[in-house]
Design a protein around this motif. Structure first.
Motif, mmCIF file in Angstrom:
data_model
loop_
_atom_site.group_PDB
_atom_site.id
_atom_site.type_symbol
_atom_site.label_atom_id
_atom_site.label_comp_id
_atom_site.label_asym_id
_atom_site.label_seq_id
_atom_site.Cartn_x
_atom_site.Cartn_y
_atom_site.Cartn_z
ATOM 1 N N LYS A 238 0.989 -1.115 0.206
ATOM 2 C CA LYS A 238 0.004 -0.058 0.082
ATOM 3 C C LYS A 238 0.991 1.205 0.003
ATOM 4 O O LYS A 238 1.795 1.390 0.525
ATOM 5 N N ASN A 239 0.365 2.232 -0.620
ATOM 6 C CA ASN A 239 0.950 3.446 -0.912
ATOM 7 C C ASN A 239 1.337 4.175 0.307
ATOM 8 O O ASN A 239 0.797 4.568 1.324
ATOM 9 N N ARG A 240 2.968 4.078 0.713
ATOM 10 C CA ARG A 240 3.480 4.625 1.855
ATOM 11 C C ARG A 240 3.117 4.088 3.245
ATOM 12 O O ARG A 240 3.512 4.805 4.264
ATOM 13 N N GLN A 241 2.595 2.999 3.092
ATOM 14 C CA GLN A 241 2.132 2.345 4.645
ATOM 15 C C GLN A 241 2.832 0.994 4.484
ATOM 16 O O GLN A 241 2.293 0.017 4.665
ATOM 17 N N HIS A 242 4.309 0.795 4.308
ATOM 18 C CA HIS A 242 5.048 -0.206 4.221
ATOM 19 C C HIS A 242 6.523 -0.090 4.499
ATOM 20 O O HIS A 242 6.774 1.139 4.376
ATOM 21 N N VAL A 243 7.383 -1.005 4.710
ATOM 22 C CA VAL A 243 8.754 -0.646 4.802
ATOM 23 C C VAL A 243 9.314 -1.664 3.892
ATOM 24 O O VAL A 243 9.061 -2.928 3.562
ATOM 25 N N PHE A 244 10.073 -1.083 2.793
ATOM 26 C CA PHE A 244 10.657 -1.878 1.473
ATOM 27 C C PHE A 244 12.047 -1.784 1.768
ATOM 28 O O PHE A 244 12.779 -0.936 1.612
ATOM 29 N N LEU A 245 12.685 -2.991 1.849
ATOM 30 C CA LEU A 245 14.055 -3.214 2.362
ATOM 31 C C LEU A 245 14.690 -3.730 0.884
ATOM 32 O O LEU A 245 13.992 -4.344 0.140
ATOM 33 N N ASP A 246 16.020 -3.568 0.655
ATOM 34 C CA ASP A 246 16.767 -4.327 -0.533
ATOM 35 C C ASP A 246 16.212 -3.711 -1.604
ATOM 36 O O ASP A 246 15.972 -4.750 -2.688
ATOM 37 N N ARG A 247 15.642 -2.686 -1.837
ATOM 38 C CA ARG A 247 14.630 -2.141 -3.185
ATOM 39 C C ARG A 247 15.602 -2.500 -4.384
ATOM 40 O O ARG A 247 14.994 -2.981 -5.387
ATOM 41 N N LYS A 248 16.780 -2.047 -4.654
ATOM 42 C CA LYS A 248 17.148 -2.327 -5.924
ATOM 43 C C LYS A 248 17.559 -3.685 -5.995
ATOM 44 O O LYS A 248 17.074 -4.236 -7.283
ATOM 45 N N LYS A 249 17.584 -4.743 -5.113
ATOM 46 C CA LYS A 249 17.957 -6.062 -5.133
ATOM 47 C C LYS A 249 16.580 -6.714 -5.567
ATOM 48 O O LYS A 249 16.354 -7.779 -6.481
ATOM 49 N N CYS A 250 15.428 -6.270 -5.058
ATOM 50 C CA CYS A 250 14.130 -6.699 -5.182
ATOM 51 C C CYS A 250 13.598 -6.482 -6.675
ATOM 52 O O CYS A 250 13.074 -7.285 -7.283
ATOM 53 N N VAL A 251 13.733 -5.178 -7.177
ATOM 54 C CA VAL A 251 13.451 -4.873 -8.540
ATOM 55 C C VAL A 251 14.347 -5.611 -9.573
ATOM 56 O O VAL A 251 13.846 -6.174 -10.696
ATOM 57 N N GLN A 252 15.454 -6.052 -9.440
ATOM 58 C CA GLN A 252 16.336 -6.820 -10.154
ATOM 59 C C GLN A 252 15.879 -8.349 -10.086
ATOM 60 O O GLN A 252 15.749 -8.961 -11.149
ATOM 61 N N PHE A 253 15.503 -8.687 -8.898
ATOM 62 C CA PHE A 253 14.929 -10.061 -8.982
ATOM 63 C C PHE A 253 13.625 -10.181 -9.571
ATOM 64 O O PHE A 253 13.369 -11.281 -10.269
ATOM 65 N N ALA A 254 12.865 -9.272 -9.486
ATOM 66 C CA ALA A 254 11.533 -9.345 -10.110
ATOM 67 C C ALA A 254 11.562 -8.986 -11.565
ATOM 68 O O ALA A 254 11.121 -10.216 -12.329
ATOM 69 N N ASN A 255 12.411 -8.538 -11.974
ATOM 70 C CA ASN A 255 12.808 -8.299 -13.625
ATOM 71 C C ASN A 255 13.056 -9.674 -14.078
ATOM 72 O O ASN A 255 12.828 -10.155 -15.101
ATOM 73 N N LYS A 256 14.185 -10.099 -13.285
ATOM 74 C CA LYS A 256 15.015 -11.322 -13.835
ATOM 75 C C LYS A 256 13.778 -12.418 -13.718
ATOM 76 O O LYS A 256 13.864 -13.379 -14.795
ATOM 77 N N ASN A 257 12.777 -12.721 -12.854
ATOM 78 C CA ASN A 257 11.972 -13.650 -12.891
ATOM 79 C C ASN A 257 10.507 -13.341 -13.444
ATOM 80 O O ASN A 257 9.421 -13.871 -13.120
ATOM 81 N N LYS A 258 10.383 -12.120 -14.207
ATOM 82 C CA LYS A 258 9.280 -11.910 -14.643
ATOM 83 C C LYS A 258 8.005 -11.727 -13.856
ATOM 84 O O LYS A 258 6.907 -12.165 -13.923
ATOM 85 N N MET A 259 8.461 -11.129 -12.420
ATOM 86 C CA MET A 259 7.444 -10.669 -11.524
ATOM 87 C C MET A 259 7.228 -9.343 -11.834
ATOM 88 O O MET A 259 7.900 -8.516 -12.045
ATOM 89 N N PHE A 260 6.149 -8.755 -10.898
ATOM 90 C CA PHE A 260 5.841 -7.594 -10.654
ATOM 91 C C PHE A 260 5.764 -6.828 -9.195
ATOM 92 O O PHE A 260 5.551 -7.782 -8.604
ATOM 93 N N ILE A 261 6.173 -5.562 -9.303
ATOM 94 C CA ILE A 261 5.641 -5.103 -8.045
ATOM 95 C C ILE A 261 5.178 -4.007 -8.197
ATOM 96 O O ILE A 261 5.280 -2.897 -8.990
#
Length: 264
Positions: A238-261
């Motif tokens: 939810k918009n501004r209602q969470h803690v998102f750690l390792d953002r860069k690594k998460c985006v890379q992982f999502a893109n590599k595995n055809k997942m969405f954030i």
């Protein structure tokens, strides 16, 4: 001087890193399971039942503000070490515990407030650890994904006020799992499927009527790895209602595995 009431997960480490970088005066009330901040000279390892000691430490160090970060597990009340104030306050905590984890934290904030100690937002020093609305991956949710997301949000919104669930998994319009006391990891383990790959979503939203200063849903690389193992396609917060750690690594992982954030 700010009092840092720290539990588990990597979020407290990020908060501490920022506090040190800004050269702010702090002390730590270490409520983590394995007392992981014990090596810090400004850290105090205390039982959650020792309210007198906690309040005395804060007041003696002129701490008029505290910040909660990380997961604090609900204690086994029968095994708590209590001081006099702990004995005084514990009936309130036990009563709140029957309503869920969120109610326990709210009661602790009330107790601190009654002792003229203000609770700050957990993200006060780390606003970069939360995301605004949008899509943060190359893949975007399609119509089927959007249907799953809407279903998951509806389920979370319909949970009772003090339910401890912050997450739900929906696949092909069916609720696969709702977060229980075992947390996100257990929920995702239950959601594994040999039949489906890259289908379904995990939605992590704050509890209903949650105090948004504390205990926000936390997402990190481990969440994405577990979601991939469960065969899911997307992670939604939810918009501004969470803690998102390792953002860069998460985006890379999502893109590599055809997942969405997706942030709603």
């Amino acid at each position: 001087m700010i009092g840092l009431i720290l539990g588990d997960t990597n979020f407290p480490n990020e908060v501490l890193k920022t506090i040190r970088k800004k050269k702010l005066n702090y002390l730590i009330i270490d409520l983590s399971k394995n007392k992981k901040f014990r090596k810090d000279k400004k850290s105090f390892s205390i039982s959650i039942g020792q309210f007198g000691k906690i309040i005395s430490i804060l007041k003696n160090n002129n701490c008029k503000k505290v910040l909660f970060a990380g997961k604090v597990n609900k204690p086994q009340f029968s095994k708590l070490r209590l001081d006099l104030k702990g004995i005084y306050y514990i009936p309130r905590i036990i009563k709140a515990s029957k309503l869920g984890d969120a109610a326990v934290l709210k009661e602790i904030i009330k107790i601190l407030s009654q002792n003229k100690i203000k609770t700050e937002n957990s993200l006060k020093f780390n606003p970069e650890l939360t995301l605004k609305k949008g899509n943060y991956s190359k893949v975007k949710p399609n119509k089927e994904d959007q249907f799953d997301i809407k279903k998951a949000i509806k389920i979370l919104n319909n949970l009772r006020q003090y339910n401890f669930s912050q997450g739900v998994v929906v696949r092909n319009g069916k609720v696969i799992a709702i977060e229980g006391r075992g947390g996100t990891k257990k929920m995702l383990e239950k959601s594994r499927s040999k039949k489906f790959r890259n289908q379904g979503v995990i939605v992590k939203f704050p509890k209903k009527k949650q105090d948004l200063r504390i205990d926000l849903p936390t997402i990190g690389l481990e969440t994405f790895i577990q979601s991939k193992k469960a065969g899911l396609k997307g992670v939604v917060v939810k918009n501004r209602q969470h803690v998102f750690l390792d953002r860069k690594k998460c985006v890379q992982f999502a893109n590599k595995n055809k997942m969405f954030i997706s942030v709603k």
